[in-house]
Write an enzyme that holds these catalytic residues in place. Structure first.
Site, PDB file in Angstrom:
ATOM      1  N   HIS A 136       0.848  -1.202   0.000  1.00 48.40           N
ATOM      2  CA  HIS A 136       0.000   0.000   0.000  1.00 48.40           C
ATOM      3  C   HIS A 136       0.882   1.250   0.000  1.00 48.40           C
ATOM      4  O   HIS A 136       0.683   2.160  -0.804  1.00 48.40           O
ATOM      5  CB  HIS A 136      -0.908   0.033   1.237  1.00 48.40           C
ATOM      6  CG  HIS A 136      -1.522   1.391   1.473  1.00 48.40           C
ATOM      7  ND1 HIS A 136      -2.670   1.814   0.857  1.00 48.40           N
ATOM      8  CD2 HIS A 136      -1.084   2.442   2.223  1.00 48.40           C
ATOM      9  CE1 HIS A 136      -2.944   3.067   1.231  1.00 48.40           C
ATOM     10  NE2 HIS A 136      -1.990   3.468   2.056  1.00 48.40           N
ATOM     11  N   HIS A 141       1.509   5.207  -2.432  1.00 48.87           N
ATOM     12  CA  HIS A 141       1.949   6.569  -2.068  1.00 48.87           C
ATOM     13  C   HIS A 141       3.210   7.046  -2.773  1.00 48.87           C
ATOM     14  O   HIS A 141       3.345   8.240  -3.062  1.00 48.87           O
ATOM     15  CB  HIS A 141       2.227   6.626  -0.557  1.00 48.87           C
ATOM     16  CG  HIS A 141       1.000   6.673   0.282  1.00 48.87           C
ATOM     17  ND1 HIS A 141       0.189   7.783   0.382  1.00 48.87           N
ATOM     18  CD2 HIS A 141       0.441   5.727   1.073  1.00 48.87           C
ATOM     19  CE1 HIS A 141      -0.816   7.531   1.206  1.00 48.87           C
ATOM     20  NE2 HIS A 141      -0.692   6.283   1.643  1.00 48.87           N
ATOM     21  N   GLU A 182      -5.196   9.843   0.242  1.00 49.24           N
ATOM     22  CA  GLU A 182      -5.596   8.420   0.246  1.00 49.24           C
ATOM     23  C   GLU A 182      -6.672   8.107  -0.806  1.00 49.24           C
ATOM     24  O   GLU A 182      -6.594   7.088  -1.479  1.00 49.24           O
ATOM     25  CB  GLU A 182      -6.129   8.018   1.626  1.00 49.24           C
ATOM     26  CG  GLU A 182      -5.081   7.931   2.716  1.00 49.24           C
ATOM     27  CD  GLU A 182      -4.061   6.805   2.514  1.00 49.24           C
ATOM     28  OE1 GLU A 182      -3.163   6.685   3.345  1.00 49.24           O
ATOM     29  OE2 GLU A 182      -4.153   6.055   1.516  1.00 49.24           O
ATOM     30  N   SER A 201      -3.883   1.435  -4.814  1.00 44.92           N
ATOM     31  CA  SER A 201      -3.312   0.152  -4.364  1.00 44.92           C
ATOM     32  C   SER A 201      -4.399  -0.894  -4.108  1.00 44.92           C
ATOM     33  O   SER A 201      -4.117  -1.991  -3.638  1.00 44.92           O
ATOM     34  CB  SER A 201      -2.513   0.367  -3.067  1.00 44.92           C
ATOM     35  OG  SER A 201      -3.368   0.909  -2.069  1.00 44.92           O
TER      36      SER A 201
HETATM   37  N1  HBI Z   1       1.064   6.063  10.234  1.00 44.02           N
HETATM   38  N2  HBI Z   1       2.643   4.696   9.179  1.00 44.02           N
HETATM   39  C1  HBI Z   1       1.560   5.491   9.106  1.00 44.02           C
HETATM   40  N3  HBI Z   1       0.973   5.693   7.903  1.00 44.02           N
HETATM   41  C2  HBI Z   1      -0.120   6.493   7.769  1.00 44.02           C
HETATM   42  O1  HBI Z   1      -0.634   6.696   6.652  1.00 44.02           O
HETATM   43  C3  HBI Z   1      -0.645   7.109   8.925  1.00 44.02           C
HETATM   44  C4  HBI Z   1      -0.013   6.878  10.157  1.00 44.02           C
HETATM   45  N4  HBI Z   1      -0.513   7.453  11.263  1.00 44.02           N
HETATM   46  C5  HBI Z   1      -1.640   8.343  11.265  1.00 44.02           C
HETATM   47  C6  HBI Z   1      -2.236   8.513   9.901  1.00 44.02           C
HETATM   48  N5  HBI Z   1      -1.736   7.939   8.824  1.00 44.02           N
HETATM   49  C7  HBI Z   1      -3.461   9.348   9.685  1.00 44.02           C
HETATM   50  O2  HBI Z   1      -4.244   9.425  10.838  1.00 44.02           O
HETATM   51  C8  HBI Z   1      -3.094  10.748   9.222  1.00 44.02           C
HETATM   52  O3  HBI Z   1      -4.206  11.337   8.648  1.00 44.02           O
HETATM   53  C9  HBI Z   1      -2.624  11.573  10.342  1.00 44.02           C
HETATM   54 FE    FE Z   2      -1.859   5.339   3.043  1.00 45.95          FE
END
Ligand code: HBI
Ligand code: FE
Length: 284
Positions: A136, A141, A182, A201
């Protein structure tokens, strides 16, 4: 120093990943030697299936940038991708054991360090895994981080996230992340296309998001977006559409504090709600 793992959304499940090996900023080393043949095969099969679905559904910028990921037949080494990514847009990938708390996440983005979960789903999770895994994060990303305008947007998002967190508005900003980075759609010459990583993804949601008559599709409006709660474990009921990454970058220039006030006074919306000011987007 062991760091506390996080649970994504409302799930009671313990988070996946070994957080004991993370540093204080939640980053860890990508233990590339630990991947099994089955892990590499899962990545190869996911990559193969997903690339066959892209034409006519993924945005041009994503399709152009995808080859920058490098290896398609095994999980790439993040350091190899960084050799191309750093010179392109100043970003670098850092490994993390899984989802990390909001503030460290925003801090990494603000510093052009993209957190990539380093474990991969098991073969029997081939079609769906709740938490983001390395496929993913890498496939969804990373390609658009090679696009200079989008890469600048993600960095500005991270900087905004740090301010939002300190204002107690992290949840509102996470909605912007959800509905753009996303699950965002973009209008381009040939029609609607996906640019959001969660869509790009996903073997099922890619076609659904661009072609299904079921979901609502409205032009991205920051206030509307930040009022809208999102669903974590189902296809989205609403998609927000932009006309260009420049538009997305420019929209997020002003200070968000007045927006947070407006969201608080107007109240949240469910993903199924429709309001009069929605500017709905039809196909083509
Ligand atoms: N942590 N590793 C990781 N990847 C993410 O996409 C991610 C996260 N922590 C919080 C988060 N996304 C979302 O809550 C954001 O919108 C902040
Ligand atoms: Fe993501």
């Amino acid at each position: 120093m062991a760091v506390e793992p996080v649970v994504y959304g409302a799930s009671e499940r313990p988070p996946r990943g070994d957080y004991a090996r993370a540093q204080a900023d939640y980053t860890c080393a990508q233990n590339w030697a630990a991947y099994s043949d089955a892990d590499h095969d899962t990545y190869r099969r996911l990559y193969e299936r997903q690339t066959a679905l892209l034409p006519g559904l993924a945005c041009d910028a994503f399709i152009e940038a995808l080859p920058s990921l490098g290896a398609r037949d095994r999980i790439p080494r993040f350091e190899d991708i960084n050799k191309r990514l750093k010179p392109a847009t100043g970003w670098e990938l850092v490994a993390v054991p899984g989802l990390i708390p909001e503030r460290p996440f925003f801090d990494l983005l603000a510093n052009r360090r993209f957190p990539v979960t380093d474990w991969i789903r098991t073969p029997d999770e081939f079609d769906y895994v709740v938490e983001p895994d390395v496929f993913h994060d890498l496939f969804g990303h990373v390609p658009l981080l090679f696009n200079p305008v989008f890469a600048d947007y993600v960095q500005r998002y991270g900087a905004g996230g740090l301010k939002a967190h300190d204002l107690g508005a992290g949840e509102l900003l996470s909605r912007l992340y959800w509905y753009t980075i996303e699950f965002g759609l973009i209008r381009q010459a040939g029609g609607l296309r996906a640019y959001g990583a969660g869509i790009l993804s996903s073997s099922g949601e890619l076609r659904h998001s661009v072609t299904s008559l079921q979901p609502k599709r409205i032009a991205l409006d920051l206030l509307r977006c930040m009022r809208t709660r999102y669903k974590i474990d189902d296809y989205q009921a609403i998609y927000f559409v932009i006309d260009s990454f420049d538009q997305l970058f420019d929209m997020t220039a002003p200070d968000f504090a007045p927006l947070y006030e407006a969201v608080r006074s107007l109240g949240d919306l469910s993903a199924d709600d429709t309001i009069a000011s929605d500017s709905s987007i039809t196909f083509g």
